[in-house]
Design a protein around this motif. Structure first.
Motif, short mmCIF file in Angstrom:
data_model
loop_
_atom_site.label_atom_id
_atom_site.label_comp_id
_atom_site.label_asym_id
_atom_site.label_seq_id
_atom_site.Cartn_x
_atom_site.Cartn_y
_atom_site.Cartn_z
N SER A 1 -6.19 11.51 5.27
CA SER A 1 -5.11 10.90 6.04
C SER A 1 -4.97 9.46 5.60
N ARG A 2 -3.87 8.85 5.98
CA ARG A 2 -3.67 7.45 5.67
C ARG A 2 -2.95 6.77 6.81
N ASP A 3 -3.25 5.50 6.98
CA ASP A 3 -2.60 4.65 7.97
C ASP A 3 -2.01 3.47 7.21
N PHE B 1 0.83 -1.21 0.00
CA PHE B 1 0.00 0.00 0.00
C PHE B 1 0.86 1.25 0.00
N ASP B 2 1.93 1.28 0.76
CA ASP B 2 2.67 2.52 0.88
C ASP B 2 3.55 2.80 -0.33
N ASN B 3 3.46 1.98 -1.36
CA ASN B 3 4.11 2.29 -2.63
C ASN B 3 3.25 3.21 -3.51
N GLN C 1 3.68 8.63 2.42
CA GLN C 1 3.69 8.58 3.88
C GLN C 1 2.70 9.56 4.50
N GLY C 2 1.95 10.25 3.65
CA GLY C 2 0.95 11.19 4.16
C GLY C 2 1.49 12.57 4.48
N GLY C 3 2.76 12.81 4.18
CA GLY C 3 3.35 14.09 4.52
C GLY C 3 2.93 15.24 3.62
N SER C 4 2.44 14.91 2.44
CA SER C 4 2.00 15.93 1.49
C SER C 4 0.58 15.63 1.05
#
Length: 124
Positions: free
Chosen positions: A71-73, A29-31, A54-57
């Motif tokens: 947001s994302r987890d 998912f984080d790709n 990573q949700g930073g932007s």
């Protein structure tokens, strides 16, 4: 392959709030950059927001800025859309989408995978 399943839609009065979730399965998912789009009856699909790996932007459409929060987890393979101060014009089917990248995009054609959508209806 990435499978996306949205949930959390429903009927809400104007001024109310809803939180949508998009659960992902399949490849890491984080790709993926993630986005939310919406489509109202008789209208084209519209960009709502995008979020980085990573949700930073994040990047919001002007129409939802200040009212919606994405947001994302990554530990839960889930992206969220918190919607507040909802308006009747927010009524639409909301879709989450995954984009291999490398840049966040407002263009639906850039996204590789889509969920089935969840209906949000805001009554006046």
């Amino acid at each position: 392959q990435v499978q996306l399943v949205e949930s959390g839609g429903g009927l809400v009065q104007a001024g109310g709030s809803l939180r949508l979730s998009c659960a992902a399965s399949g490849r890491t998912f984080d790709n993926y950059l993630m986005g939310w789009f919406r489509q109202a009856p008789g209208k084209e699909r519209e960009f709502v927001v995008a979020i980085s790996w990573q949700g930073g932007s994040t990047y919001y459409a002007d129409s939802v800025k200040g009212r919606f929060t994405v947001s994302r987890d990554n530990a839960k393979n889930t992206v969220y859309l918190q919607m507040s101060s909802l308006k009747p014009e927010d009524t639409a089917v909301y879709y989450c989408a995954a984009d291999w990248g490398p840049l966040m995009s407002t263009d639906a054609t850039e996204y590789d995978y889509w969920g089935q959508g969840t209906q949000v209806t805001v009554s006046s």
